[in-house]
Design an enzyme around this catalytic site. Structure first.
Site, short mmCIF file in Angstrom:
data_model
loop_
_atom_site.label_atom_id
_atom_site.label_comp_id
_atom_site.label_asym_id
_atom_site.label_seq_id
_atom_site.Cartn_x
_atom_site.Cartn_y
_atom_site.Cartn_z
N LYS A 125 -6.88 1.08 -3.58
CA LYS A 125 -6.49 0.53 -2.27
C LYS A 125 -6.59 1.60 -1.19
CE LYS A 125 -5.04 -2.48 0.73
NZ LYS A 125 -3.74 -3.14 0.73
N THR A 145 0.85 -1.19 0.00
CA THR A 145 0.00 0.00 0.00
C THR A 145 0.89 1.24 0.00
OG1 THR A 145 -1.73 -1.17 1.23
CG2 THR A 145 -1.82 1.24 1.21
N LYS A 167 0.19 4.16 9.16
CA LYS A 167 0.78 4.45 7.84
C LYS A 167 -0.30 4.70 6.78
CE LYS A 167 2.08 0.90 5.34
NZ LYS A 167 1.28 0.92 4.05
#
Length: 318
Positions: free
Chosen positions: A184, A108, A252
């Protein structure tokens, strides 16, 4: 653009390298091995490498070592910094892959970062498929992941047999890298918010004196349910915060959502609130625990008592 499923190709199976033998990478590498691919795994962890060797795979400790024996390399690492190191670092794979080889980038990362990686790989004569994955460790092991992919026709052609072996559904989202990572990002926005709000709901229920197991039973059969509630709350009920997906991951990923929203001048207040909860959990020392440990923020703030872990005999651990 609407997603469409990619069908499998027949023919000789390409040699596959998998960099990153964590929960998702190990499952994917093992699933491909069982489907007849020649798979080389790479991880800095000796324990992870030993686990894949026990499954029958070959392993190396440095990415450069698998480049010469791989036609396609899957990157199942944690973040953009690790992707950068694996591709272009001192022991990176770029110099060792033959021209025309494919990199399937599954981490990602921000869409702009995915585009940058693809451009630099293209300058080295290599193809890249921007292909983030979702589904968790169990679906990775079963070869039943969802893949959100974008890239050139050539990249999809090279990737097709591997995608067929690792995924139940592959969404072909566009012909340029970055689109897969954009999708995503949306998935992670929803996933992070759903986990954070599931923790908030369970914390409030416990604070009101409702039995946690009963809350889970009722909500999973009611309109308030979500996939994340159903999947993560059992970790809380068992008091088991073994990291299948860590708090740090959502710190994150939700930061990527935040940064992208800022670039687009797009407010994301709900995602921002979830980010603050995960950040608080990280600050409290829970960053390496399962992402459901975000509920522990409420244990400290609201004085609730969470279910305790049990030992093998069923007794609660102190």
């Amino acid at each position: 653009m609407g997603g469409q499923q990619v069908t499998s190709l027949s023919g000789t199976k390409p040699r596959v390298g998998v960099v990153g033998l964590g929960a998702m990478g190990m499952g994917t590498a093992t699933a491909l091995l069982e489907r007849g691919f020649e798979v080389t795994g790479c991880d800095v962890s000796e324990k992870a490498r030993a686990g894949f060797e026990q499954a029958g795979g070959r392993t190396v400790s440095e990415p450069a070592e698998l480049a010469a024996t791989s036609d396609v390399v899957l990157l199942v690492v944690v973040n953009a910094g690790q992707v950068e190191e694996v591709l272009f670092g001192e022991s990176g794979i770029v110099g060792g892959l033959k021209p025309g080889s494919l990199v399937i980038q599954c981490a990602t990362v921000a869409p702009a970062v995915a585009r940058d990686f693809a451009e630099r790989l293209g300058q080295a004569g290599l193809e890249m498929l921007d292909a983030p994955i979702s589904g968790g460790a169990a679906k990775a092991r079963a070869g039943q992941l969802s893949v959100m992919a974008s890239g050139s026709t050539q990249a999809f052609g090279l990737a097709e047999p591997i995608l067929d072996g690792m995924a139940a559904t592959v969404y072909r989202l566009g012909d340029a890298p970055g689109v897969g990572s954009s999708m995503k990002l949306i998935n992670q926005l929803l996933a992070g918010v759903h986990i954070a709000v599931a923790a908030e709901a369970m914390a409030m229920a416990i604070r009101m004196g409702l039995p946690a197991e009963v809350v889970y039973e009722v909500i999973t059969h009611s309109a308030g349910n979500s996939w994340m509630f159903e999947n993560r709350v059992p970790h809380i009920l068992k008091g088991d915060y073994t990291p299948l997906s860590a708090v740090d991951i959502f710190v994150k990923d939700l930061n990527i959502v935040h940064d992208t929203g800022r670039e687009l001048a797009m407010p994301t207040p709900v995602a921002a609130s979830a980010l603050q909860q995960f950040t608080a959990a990280k600050a409290a020392g829970f960053g390496k625990e399962d992402d459901s440990a975000v509920i522990k923020v409420y244990e400290r703030l609201a004085g609730i008592t969470l279910p305790a872990a049990a030992n093998d005999s069923g007794e609660e651990l102190a």
